[in-house]
Design a protein around this motif. Structure first.
Motif, mmCIF file in Angstrom:
data_model
loop_
_atom_site.group_PDB
_atom_site.id
_atom_site.type_symbol
_atom_site.label_atom_id
_atom_site.label_comp_id
_atom_site.label_asym_id
_atom_site.label_seq_id
_atom_site.Cartn_x
_atom_site.Cartn_y
_atom_site.Cartn_z
ATOM 1 N N SER A 1 3.815 6.010 -5.332
ATOM 2 C CA SER A 1 4.050 6.029 -6.780
ATOM 3 C C SER A 1 2.982 6.831 -7.501
ATOM 4 N N VAL A 2 1.720 6.540 -7.195
ATOM 5 C CA VAL A 2 0.617 7.217 -7.892
ATOM 6 C C VAL A 2 0.596 8.697 -7.550
ATOM 7 N N HIS B 1 1.344 0.501 8.556
ATOM 8 C CA HIS B 1 1.933 -0.424 9.530
ATOM 9 C C HIS B 1 1.003 -0.596 10.731
ATOM 10 N N LEU B 2 0.420 0.486 11.194
ATOM 11 C CA LEU B 2 -0.557 0.382 12.279
ATOM 12 C C LEU B 2 -1.763 -0.445 11.845
ATOM 13 N N GLU B 3 -2.211 -0.233 10.620
ATOM 14 C CA GLU B 3 -3.364 -0.996 10.116
ATOM 15 C C GLU B 3 -3.093 -2.486 10.106
ATOM 16 N N PRO C 1 0.818 -1.231 0.000
ATOM 17 C CA PRO C 1 0.000 0.000 0.000
ATOM 18 C C PRO C 1 0.844 1.269 0.000
ATOM 19 N N THR C 2 1.945 1.255 0.753
ATOM 20 C CA THR C 2 2.817 2.434 0.787
ATOM 21 C C THR C 2 3.430 2.694 -0.590
ATOM 22 N N ILE D 1 4.932 9.034 6.848
ATOM 23 C CA ILE D 1 3.556 9.110 7.347
ATOM 24 C C ILE D 1 2.728 7.952 6.802
ATOM 25 N N VAL D 2 2.826 7.712 5.499
ATOM 26 C CA VAL D 2 2.021 6.652 4.870
ATOM 27 C C VAL D 2 2.438 5.283 5.394
#
Length: 758
Positions: A613-614, A645-647, A607-608, A639-640
């Protein structure tokens, strides 16, 4: 001892205070007040000294209070009190600037695979406390460039560089916080306040005539008009506003750049998927993975949701990257080499040129206001006279080119203005240090960069006096003399080429000239020397022939998807078909093993990677420049990554329990760092399969590439020896490269003797 000395000093100062208070002018109330203040200062003196100079005592007290309160049955109170003590210690003893600098240095170390430094010994003379300006170019990586230079300068000279930062960036909430923490100086740039003007204009010479314009309200003296017509950008400085439709300029419009044309990144921008298409691919992936997870794990809802999300991000990333980074068919199909003369286009011809022009047809225009820079210059003068260290990008903005833009003259005004303000018997020492920031792939994660320092430039006090006491023309001449020295210094430590094709040709010559792996700094130094020699010997037919074949060789490498270092090993690998097949299978097995071991890491960070990238590509496409991509990656990356990571940690906590969730939360970033290095090694093995596959499919092509390279290598070595191409390098670099050549020659002799014995 320090406390005793402070007490003695306090006694002396106290005695002086009492002596003064006994004078007849002071009343009894004043004497009593001073005695009380003296006693108060004596009482607080020792605790304050302990606080300031022995802060570890505060940490010791924090640990003790935590333990005592915990034993007394109040563990939470103990932890709270100790945390307060630690926070007080950090605020009082830790510099916010150092914290911010350390954090960004760590991020930069992770972003780049290697940061190499050339010419660090040239900074030794700066330790005498003089004022210094680092003139940095080229500026191709927006906020990353200053962080890289700041990190390197701090490590090599123990100086902190305060950068001149655009005022619009300084005023932003988060970027401004970091700029202020690192002691930046805001600069209001006229181009940041550019606005479109009403109506249309035509120009003839210095005269401007408008239709439906409001010149009296739009322009003032010193303003700049920008006219874009027929693919050209023309600028002119306003001298006088006559009325709403007529005004005169200080001179005819100057063509400063071409606009609206295609650049080398246009095709890349076209291949990028839009956010809407990324969402469609992501939604389709989510549906497929969710259905598969639901079939296998019907009861683990947290893992189903998190796993579906991460795997969908991974598959979408692979689709996105493959489409964005794919080469157009024409690039791999053609191996036609252009004329060698195009690679040796002179700097005057290739550099941006300016000429006079008129806007004959009614054209749109924009307005740049006059910005008073007096306050900024005063801050710069004060910093330099106090021995401060400033960093400036004299090109004035970021760009994607491989050649320096014309330098702005503000840096010359800073140097001469500070020297002119100096008052004292000794001459003012202010040095400008040219810095070349040379990237090998500036916008790519885990790429390499070389920071190359030039010789510090010192300026004659006579120039400062000419600038201080002369008229406008004499000031311009003095500034021009300073800028000529700075431009020469910056050009000497930057790697410049007409375009990417020319740069790749220079690098191929470098690899043919010196075998083996060099440091990034030596790579840059050698490539600079080659470019300088080519400019001097562009009429030599031998050089023309070698350049022609180098370009052909590069095109063949692109067509067959192999790299130069792989071609060097093709002869060794051509032993038998059986050996080639076994070697290929073993490499494929290694890649598969790496893939299985690193799969959890790729799933976790997918996800990061997709988001960065996008989003960075979207920002680059909006401004039409790739120079902002790296900035958005390092700004949003921490931040991302923390968010996702928390998720994933929460999902593991609910699915498997508290202990696995804690293990993942604390240890997965550590394993992710190691996995990053392992992925780089796996990538090298994967690339090596290309040459083996080429030998399996077309063995004769592999042999032809090897023979072509060997012939080219011999010709380049002959030219190097005959014409002394390493002579333009500095002594230390030349000695290292010549020693490497001797070692490789001796190793080759040993191999030949062993083969002869066999």
């Amino acid at each position: 001892n320090s406390v005793a000395e402070m007490e003695g000093a306090a006694d002396k100062s106290g005695g002086a205070t009492l002596a003064r208070s006994s004078s007849p002018e002071r009343g009894s109330g004043g004497r009593l007040e001073e005695k009380l203040s003296y006693k108060k200062s004596r009482v607080l003196e020792v605790p304050m000294q302990v606080w300031r100079k022995y802060g570890f005592v505060l940490l010791w007290a924090a640990v003790g209070l935590d333990l005592m309160l915990s034993v007394s049955g109040c563990p939470y109170l103990g932890q709270t009190v100790s945390a307060i003590f630690v926070i007080i210690y950090l605020f009082d003893h830790v510099s916010i600037r150092r914290v911010v600098t350390s954090v960004w240095s760590a991020i930069i170390d992770l972003y780049f695979r290697e940061i190499s430094v050339g010419g660090a010994h040239k900074l030794e003379c700066l330790k005498d406390g003089r004022g210094v300006i680092f003139a940095i170019a080229p500026h191709v990586n927006q906020f990353i460039d200053p962080i890289v230079v700041m990190k390197v300068v701090a490590e090599k000279s123990r100086r902190h560089v305060s950068f001149l930062t655009a005022a619009v960036s300084y005023q932003r909430k988060y970027v401004g916080f970091f700029a202020r923490a690192m002691k930046g100086i805001p600069v209001a740039r006229p181009e940041d306040y550019e606005k479109p003007g009403p109506g249309k204009v035509v120009t003839k010479g210095a005269n401007v005539e408008g239709t439906d314009t409001k010149f009296t309200k739009t322009f003032g003296k010193g303003f700049v008009i920008i006219v874009k017509s027929k693919g050209r950008k023309m600028t002119g400085k306003v001298a006088q506003v006559i009325d709403d439709t007529h005004m005169t300029l200080a001179g005819p419009l100057r063509v400063s750049a071409a606009v609206g044309g295609k650049n080398e990144h246009s095709e890349t921008f076209k291949r990028m998927l839009s956010p809407q298409m990324v969402a469609v691919v992501f939604a389709a992936s989510c549906f497929l993975f969710f259905y598969g997870f639901k079939t296998v794990f019907p009861s683990w809802s947290a893992i189903i949701v998190s796993g579906t999300f991460h795997l969908a991000c991974l598959s979408t990333s692979l689709v996105y990257w493959s489409l964005r980074d794919s080469e157009p068919p024409s690039t791999t199909a053609s191996i036609t080499a252009p004329t060698p003369e195009s690679l040796l286009e002179s700097e005057a011809e290739a550099a941006p040129t300016e000429s006079n022009a008129d806007a004959v047809e009614p054209s749109n225009y924009s307005v740049q206001p006059f910005v008073d820079q007096k306050e900024m210059f005063e801050k710069v003068y004060a910093s330099l006279l106090e021995g401060g260290t400033l960093g400036i990008f004299p090109e004035g903005g970021t760009h994607d080119g491989y050649r320096l833009l014309p330098l702005k003259w503000g840096i010359g005004t800073m140097v001469l203005g500070a020297m002119a303000k100096h008052e004292g018997p000794e001459p003012c020492k202010i040095s400008v240090v040219p810095v070349g920031v040379n990237y090998f792939n500036p916008h790519k994660f885990r790429s390499t960069v070389s920071v190359d320092f030039g010789d510090p430039i010192e300026f004659s006090p006579d120039l400062a006096m000419q600038w201080k006491n002369g008229n406008k023309d004499e000031q311009m001449k003095a500034t021009a003399a300073v800028m000529e020295l700075i431009m020469s210094g910056v050009s000497a430590c930057t790697l410049q080429a007409k375009d990417m094709t020319s740069l790749e040709t220079f690098r191929t010559l470098r690899r043919l000239m010196v075998d083996g792996r060099l440091s990034v700094a030596d790579n840059v130094a050698l490539t600079q020397g080659i470019a300088a020699q080519l400019k001097q010997r562009k009429d030599d037919p031998r050089v023309m022939d070698v350049l022609d074949r180098c370009r052909t060789y590069n095109s063949m490498l692109q067509q067959y998807h192999v790299q130069d270092h792989q071609v060097q090993k093709l002869q060794d690998k051509v032993v038998s078909d059986h050996s080639i097949i076994m070697m290929t299978l073993s490499r494929i097995g290694i890649v598969l093993l790496f893939g299985l071991l690193l799969l959890p890491y790729w799933i976790a960070v997918a996800p990061t990677g997709l988001f960065l990238s996008v989003y960075s590509d979207l920002k680059a496409r909006q401004v039409g420049k790739m120079s902002v991509k790296g900035t958005w990656k390092i700004l949003l990356g921490p931040i991302v990554y923390t968010f996702f990571h928390l998720e994933s940690s929460i999902a593991i906590f609910f699915a498997f329990g508290e202990f696995p969730g804690l293990v993942w939360f604390f240890l997965s970033p550590v394993f992710a760092t190691y996995a990053l290095f392992a992925a780089e090694e796996g990538g090298r093995v994967l690339k090596s399969i290309n040459s083996l596959m080429l030998l399996m499919r077309q063995k004769h092509i592999g042999l032809q590439l090897y023979e072509f390279r060997q012939t080219l290598y011999r010709d380049v070595q002959a030219i190097k020896e005959d014409q002394g191409w390493l002579g333009s390098l500095d002594a230390s670099t030349r000695e290292r490269l010549e020693a490497r050549q001797v070692m490789q020659w001796e190793a080759g002799q040993d191999v030949s003797s062993h083969q002869h014995k066999d």
